[in-house]
Design an enzyme around this catalytic site. Structure first.
Site, PDB file in Angstrom:
ATOM      1  N   LYS A 217      64.400   9.590  58.596  1.00  0.00           N
ATOM      2  CA  LYS A 217      64.409   9.314  57.148  1.00  0.00           C
ATOM      3  C   LYS A 217      63.079   8.688  56.706  1.00  0.00           C
ATOM      4  O   LYS A 217      62.484   9.088  55.695  1.00  0.00           O
ATOM      5  CB  LYS A 217      65.575   8.386  56.833  1.00  0.00           C
ATOM      6  CG  LYS A 217      65.539   7.751  55.488  1.00  0.00           C
ATOM      7  CD  LYS A 217      65.778   8.752  54.394  1.00  0.00           C
ATOM      8  CE  LYS A 217      65.322   8.196  53.074  1.00  0.00           C
ATOM      9  NZ  LYS A 217      66.071   8.682  51.964  1.00  0.00           N
ATOM     10  N   CYS A 271      61.983   4.777  46.797  1.00  0.00           N
ATOM     11  CA  CYS A 271      62.046   5.241  48.181  1.00  0.00           C
ATOM     12  C   CYS A 271      60.668   5.496  48.762  1.00  0.00           C
ATOM     13  O   CYS A 271      60.277   4.874  49.744  1.00  0.00           O
ATOM     14  CB  CYS A 271      62.856   6.538  48.236  1.00  0.00           C
ATOM     15  SG  CYS A 271      64.350   6.425  47.259  1.00  0.00           S
TER      16      CYS A 271
HETATM   17  N1  SAJ Z   1      54.859  12.579  43.020  1.00  0.00           N
HETATM   18  C1  SAJ Z   1      53.508  12.857  42.842  1.00  0.00           C
HETATM   19  N2  SAJ Z   1      53.045  14.081  43.214  1.00  0.00           N
HETATM   20  C2  SAJ Z   1      53.861  15.045  43.740  1.00  0.00           C
HETATM   21  C3  SAJ Z   1      55.230  14.758  43.936  1.00  0.00           C
HETATM   22  C4  SAJ Z   1      55.711  13.497  43.556  1.00  0.00           C
HETATM   23  O1  SAJ Z   1      52.739  12.015  42.365  1.00  0.00           O
HETATM   24  O2  SAJ Z   1      53.360  16.143  44.024  1.00  0.00           O
HETATM   25  C5  SAJ Z   1      55.398  11.237  42.626  1.00  0.00           C
HETATM   26  C6  SAJ Z   1      56.460  11.296  41.527  1.00  0.00           C
HETATM   27  O3  SAJ Z   1      55.892  11.382  40.260  1.00  0.00           O
HETATM   28  C7  SAJ Z   1      57.186   9.985  41.774  1.00  0.00           C
HETATM   29  C8  SAJ Z   1      57.103   9.798  43.283  1.00  0.00           C
HETATM   30  O4  SAJ Z   1      56.066  10.678  43.729  1.00  0.00           O
HETATM   31  O5  SAJ Z   1      56.506   8.902  41.141  1.00  0.00           O
HETATM   32  C9  SAJ Z   1      58.379  10.118  44.037  1.00  0.00           C
HETATM   33  O6  SAJ Z   1      59.022  11.264  43.486  1.00  0.00           O
HETATM   34  P1  SAJ Z   1      59.727  12.396  44.392  1.00  0.00           P
HETATM   35  O7  SAJ Z   1      60.335  13.372  43.453  1.00  0.00           O
HETATM   36  O8  SAJ Z   1      58.758  12.931  45.360  1.00  0.00           O
HETATM   37  O9  SAJ Z   1      60.821  11.616  45.252  1.00  0.00           O
HETATM   38  P2  SAJ Z   1      62.016  10.543  44.932  1.00  0.00           P
HETATM   39  O10 SAJ Z   1      61.471   9.160  45.178  1.00  0.00           O
HETATM   40  O11 SAJ Z   1      62.671  10.790  43.636  1.00  0.00           O
HETATM   41  O12 SAJ Z   1      63.057  10.928  46.124  1.00  0.00           O
HETATM   42  C10 SAJ Z   1      62.623  10.903  47.462  1.00  0.00           C
HETATM   43  C11 SAJ Z   1      63.003  12.247  48.136  1.00  0.00           C
HETATM   44  N3  SAJ Z   1      62.315  12.382  49.408  1.00  0.00           N
HETATM   45  C12 SAJ Z   1      61.568  13.479  49.732  1.00  0.00           C
HETATM   46  O13 SAJ Z   1      61.388  14.390  48.953  1.00  0.00           O
HETATM   47  C13 SAJ Z   1      60.967  13.489  51.096  1.00  0.00           C
HETATM   48  C14 SAJ Z   1      64.527  12.321  48.326  1.00  0.00           C
HETATM   49  O14 SAJ Z   1      64.884  13.497  49.046  1.00  0.00           O
HETATM   50  C15 SAJ Z   1      65.021  11.075  49.080  1.00  0.00           C
HETATM   51  O15 SAJ Z   1      66.432  11.104  49.294  1.00  0.00           O
HETATM   52  C16 SAJ Z   1      64.672   9.876  48.240  1.00  0.00           C
HETATM   53  O16 SAJ Z   1      63.234   9.809  48.135  1.00  0.00           O
HETATM   54  C17 SAJ Z   1      65.265   8.632  48.904  1.00  0.00           C
HETATM   55  O17 SAJ Z   1      66.342   8.168  48.460  1.00  0.00           O
HETATM   56  O18 SAJ Z   1      64.720   8.190  49.923  1.00  0.00           O
END
Ligand code: SAJ
Length: 419
Positions: A217, A271
């Site tokens: 994880k 996360c």
């Molecule tokens: N972000 C970027 N660039 C990108 C992708 C995301 O800057 O190309 C930023 C987003 O704007 C945001 C942050 O990253 O601020 C996180 O967003 P996210 O959509 O990547 O992830 P979370 O935090 O909503 O959810 C993550 C997920 N993990 C992965 O994709 C590996 C989810 O599957 C997990 O269950 C969750 O964390 C968790 O609970 O740990």
């Protein structure tokens, strides 16, 4: 032994949907939370968090009598722990240490009602070793029962780590469809966990040990953090070299084995900006890239603020009759990612707040996913109002409403490359 009654400890973003999902499969579910307001809201068939489709699921589960919430733990056949694992307070610049006190409190609360044959699953994202620690705490409280760390396969209580991996905003579908990593402390612990999850999980349930499940994880979220840091670093390099980073990434991504993520105002949420620290704090000497990625992503909001200050200076130079007080700045998007209303741990919100603090005129905020905002020197306005008044447009979140805007302006700070 089948699972007639399932208890979920912690009714937040993961616990509540999980509880509702078991209840939707006609299992008796007792949800437990220390927050009386959450418990009362759920018992009315309503929800205290925002997540698409969860309201219908909870309302049906409560109405049909399968889901009840309580502030006290009651006997059950399986206990799923979905409580927060935040950081301990630490000095600026220090490596944050995970705070396992909520898991400890859950162990203490479950222990008195534990019986032979029960299964205890830790779902909270945890540092390596936390599941073994949980089993130790349970054993300390219940010397009359046997646990996997004491007797192995034949233990009377089974313990496993099965981390949640669902994406906020898509929790209801991903809970059912995603594969699950099942880290039992023994093979039997894993097999019983699979039996439990198969009640609603359609994805594959893959067995490993508890430590590997914990690390899996943390690895998933750290991998994403490192990849976003790479994109964010590129955006800073490209600004210096006068190259359009969005064009650059789309060109590089045409290579069959390159897939760069998108830069942004920083990494938010509960996360991805947190979990990598659980690895860094355990292995600070070894976790070099993971640590650096955290620092790069944490620095990005500060860099965006510097870009806004440069834009103000450029505007004043181009409009010498104006003073800073007469410069209207608008921040587009405050949520931590596109098309959600969650403002917690949001770099966009922090940037907008910082601008509202240093700028001498009122700052306009456009956030189509919320109805009100109470931040000093900031006013929530519509897109139309902003477009008619703004001198410097700061795009912080690529919400779908903003992608439709055909913006023609001289002063734009676009952190998502949509204008
Ligand atoms: N972000 C970027 N660039 C990108 C992708 C995301 O800057 O190309 C930023 C987003 O704007 C945001 C942050 O990253 O601020 C996180 O967003 P996210 O959509 O990547 O992830 P979370 O935090 O909503 O959810 C993550 C997920 N993990 C992965 O994709 C590996 C989810 O599957 C997990 O269950 C969750 O964390 C968790 O609970 O740990």
């Amino acid at each position: 032994m089948s699972f007639e009654t399932i208890s979920v400890i912690g009714l937040g973003y993961i616990g509540l949907p999980t509880a509702a999902m078991f209840a939707s499969r006609k299992k008796k579910v007792i949800g437990v939370d220390i927050n009386q307001h959450a418990v009362d809201t759920i018992n009315k068939g309503q929800i205290h968090i925002v997540e698409p489709d969860l309201d219908m699921l909870v309302s049906a589960a409560v109405q049909q009598g399968y889901l009840t919430a309580s502030t006290v733990v009651k006997p059950a056949d399986a206990f799923l722990i979905a409580v927060p694992t935040p950081f301990k307070p630490c000095a600026e610049g220090a490596i944050p240490e995970p705070d396992l006190s909520y898991i400890h409190a859950a162990a203490k609360a479950i222990a008195p009602v534990l019986k032979k044959g029960d299964l205890v699953i830790l779902e909270s994202t945890s540092p390596v070793g936390a599941t073994e620690q949980l089993a130790e705490w349970l054993a300390e409280y219940r010397e009359d029962l046997t646990f996997p760390q004491q007797v192995g396969e034949g233990s009377e209580v089974n313990v496993a780590h099965c981390p949640e991996r669902v994406l906020p905003g898509k929790v209801v579908t991903e809970l059912v469809q995603n594969d699950r990593v099942i880290g039992g402390m023994t093979k039997r612990c894993s097999e019983r966990s699979i039996e439990l999850y198969k009640i609603f999980v359609m994805g594959e349930c893959v067995i490993t040990n508890a430590r590997t499940a914990e690390m899996a994880k943390l690895t998933e979220n750290s991998s994403r953090d490192v990849q976003i840091a790479f994109a964010n670093e590129l955006s800073i390099i490209c600004e210096k070299l006068d190259i359009n980073v969005w064009e650059l990434i789309s060109l590089a991504n045409r290579h069959p084995r390159v897939n760069i993520l998108q830069p942004g105002p920083g990494v938010g949420g509960h996360c991805i900006a947190v979990d990598p620290w659980f690895i860094v704090s355990k292995t600070p000497e070894e976790a070099q890239i993971i640590h650096t990625a955290r620092k790069v992503n944490d620095y990005k909001p500060q860099w965006v603020i510097e870009q806004v200050k440069i834009a103000i200076a450029d505007f004043l130079q181009a409009n010498p009759t104006k003073t800073a007080k007469e410069v209207t700045i608008a921040c587009y998007g405050l949520a931590f990612k596109p098309d959600i209303d969650d403002l917690r741990e949001s770099p966009a919100l922090n940037i907008a707040k910082e601008i509202a603090t240093f700028h001498s005129a009122e700052v306009l905020a456009i956030e189509p996913n919320i109805k009100s905002l109470n931040i000093k020197n900031m006013r929530l306005v519509t897109i139309d109002e902003s477009l008619s008044k703004t001198d410097i447009h700061v795009l912080l979140v690529d919400h779908q409403q903003f992608k439709k805007i055909k913006l023609k302006a001289d002063f734009i700070v676009d952190t998502k490359g949509i204008w």
